[in-house]
Design an enzyme around this catalytic site. Structure first.
Site, mmCIF file in Angstrom:
data_model
loop_
_atom_site.group_PDB
_atom_site.id
_atom_site.type_symbol
_atom_site.label_atom_id
_atom_site.label_comp_id
_atom_site.label_asym_id
_atom_site.label_seq_id
_atom_site.Cartn_x
_atom_site.Cartn_y
_atom_site.Cartn_z
ATOM 1 C CG ASP A 82 -1.946 1.073 1.259
ATOM 2 O OD1 ASP A 82 -2.361 1.500 0.167
ATOM 3 O OD2 ASP A 82 -2.356 1.483 2.365
ATOM 4 C CG HIS A 83 -0.395 4.940 -0.028
ATOM 5 N ND1 HIS A 83 -0.677 5.931 -0.950
ATOM 6 C CD2 HIS A 83 -1.563 4.671 0.593
ATOM 7 C CE1 HIS A 83 -1.957 6.249 -0.871
ATOM 8 N NE2 HIS A 83 -2.515 5.489 0.042
ATOM 9 N N GLY A 212 -8.862 5.544 1.621
ATOM 10 C CA GLY A 212 -9.463 6.376 2.657
ATOM 11 C C GLY A 212 -10.942 6.102 2.834
ATOM 12 C CB ALA A 213 -13.001 3.498 1.616
ATOM 13 C CG ASP A 256 -5.165 1.095 8.327
ATOM 14 O OD1 ASP A 256 -5.264 0.276 9.258
ATOM 15 O OD2 ASP A 256 -4.133 1.766 8.139
#
Length: 309
Positions: A82-83, A212-213, A256
């Protein structure tokens, strides 16, 4: 069953009008909570590792935990970076057995984002690994991601087709109003579904990712505060908005913060109610169960991917 890529998962999700949950993992209890939920729901799952998780737990420990999850569940599981913010970290993850990596070049100008993303795609695809890119910048703070509201930008639909064509990415994270962390909205929660619809029409059949969910359930915020926390004004993405996104082109939804809140609320409550206990198993066990419950809820009621394994 071995680790899989997300290619078939996301294709089926797109065609079926549901989304796959991408849950961030940092330790054994988080992995177990997610997998216990996925087993009961017979749901495919993406376990993703951030820069912060790699620093905290070490990549080899996280990879071995995910391998144990596969052996325990016999479910299709993706191990995803992730990222990733540069080529080297993406390369390291590809070389160490990840089946999916994200290269986040959204902080760069458009052409540099294309160049960097294509570099990662070329390396990963040669080794059978899929790549997620990002176009547009989400606001918020989470692990190594820190973008102020003034620096956040929605994804420009007119750039999407060119970006996908020139980079060869397998999926694309877009910015339509979500943000990282527990403080996503100051006022009314709103996502730009018109922008999402336009993007989906410009790249038909292509899987879109929503970062960002987390929904930031207020029951967890209340419990954290009730048992000594100080989380004021936290607000997430309403679940009905996520269900709508999943029925459109969004095939992967990142979660997250909700796991962190569920785990922390459980531990805080346990410490207050059982001040005499000092055995980590006594408070990490219930915290693991709390993660299982929230993940199971997401799978059944938000993502719609029950019985899709």
């Amino acid at each position: 069953m071995a680790l899989v890529t997300s290619t078939d998962m996301l294709k089926k999700a797109y065609e079926g009008g549901y989304a796959i949950g991408a849950f961030n993992v940092n330790n054994m209890e988080i992995v177990q909570g997610i997998i216990n939920a996925a087993k009961e729901e017979q749901a495919p799952v993406i376990l993703q590792v951030s820069a912060g998780a790699r620093k905290y737990a070490s990549p080899i420990y996280l990879r071995k935990l995910v391998e144990a999850a596969i052996e325990d569940s016999n479910l299709p599981i993706v191990l995803h970076l992730d990222h990733g913010d540069d080529f080297e970290i993406c390369k390291a993850c590809v070389d160490s057995g990840f089946t999916s990596v994200m290269i986040d070049g959204s902080k760069h100008p458009f052409e540099e984002n294309i160049r960097l993303t294509k570099e990662v795609v070329d390396y990963a695809h040669e080794r059978g690994v899929v790549v997620e890119g990002e176009l547009g910048k989400l606001a918020g703070v989470e692990d190594a991601v820190n973008v102020s509201a003034k620096d956040a930008t929605y994804t420009d639909p007119d750039q999407v087709a060119e970006f996908v064509a020139k980079t060869g990415v397998d999926s694309l994270a877009i910015a339509i109003g979500t943000s990282h962390g527990a403080y996503k909205f100051k006022g009314e929660a709103k996502l730009d579904f018109e922008r999402l619809e336009k993007i989906s029409k410009l790249v038909p059949g292509f899987p879109i990712v929503l970062h960002g969910a987390s929904s930031v359930p207020q029951e967890f915020v209340t419990k954290c505060n009730e048992f000594g926390g100080n989380i004021a004004g936290a607000m997430g993405v309403p679940e009905e908005m996520l269900r709508k996104a999943a029925s459109m082109a969004v095939c992967k939804i990142n979660i997250d913060t909700d796991l962190r809140l569920a785990m922390t609320a459980s531990i805080r409550e346990h410490f207050i109610n059982h001040p005499e206990e000092f055995d980590p198993r006594k408070y990490l066990g219930p915290a693991r169960d709390a993660i299982k419950r929230i993940v199971q809820h997401k799978i059944k009621n938000v993502l719609g991917c029950s019985n899709k394994a």
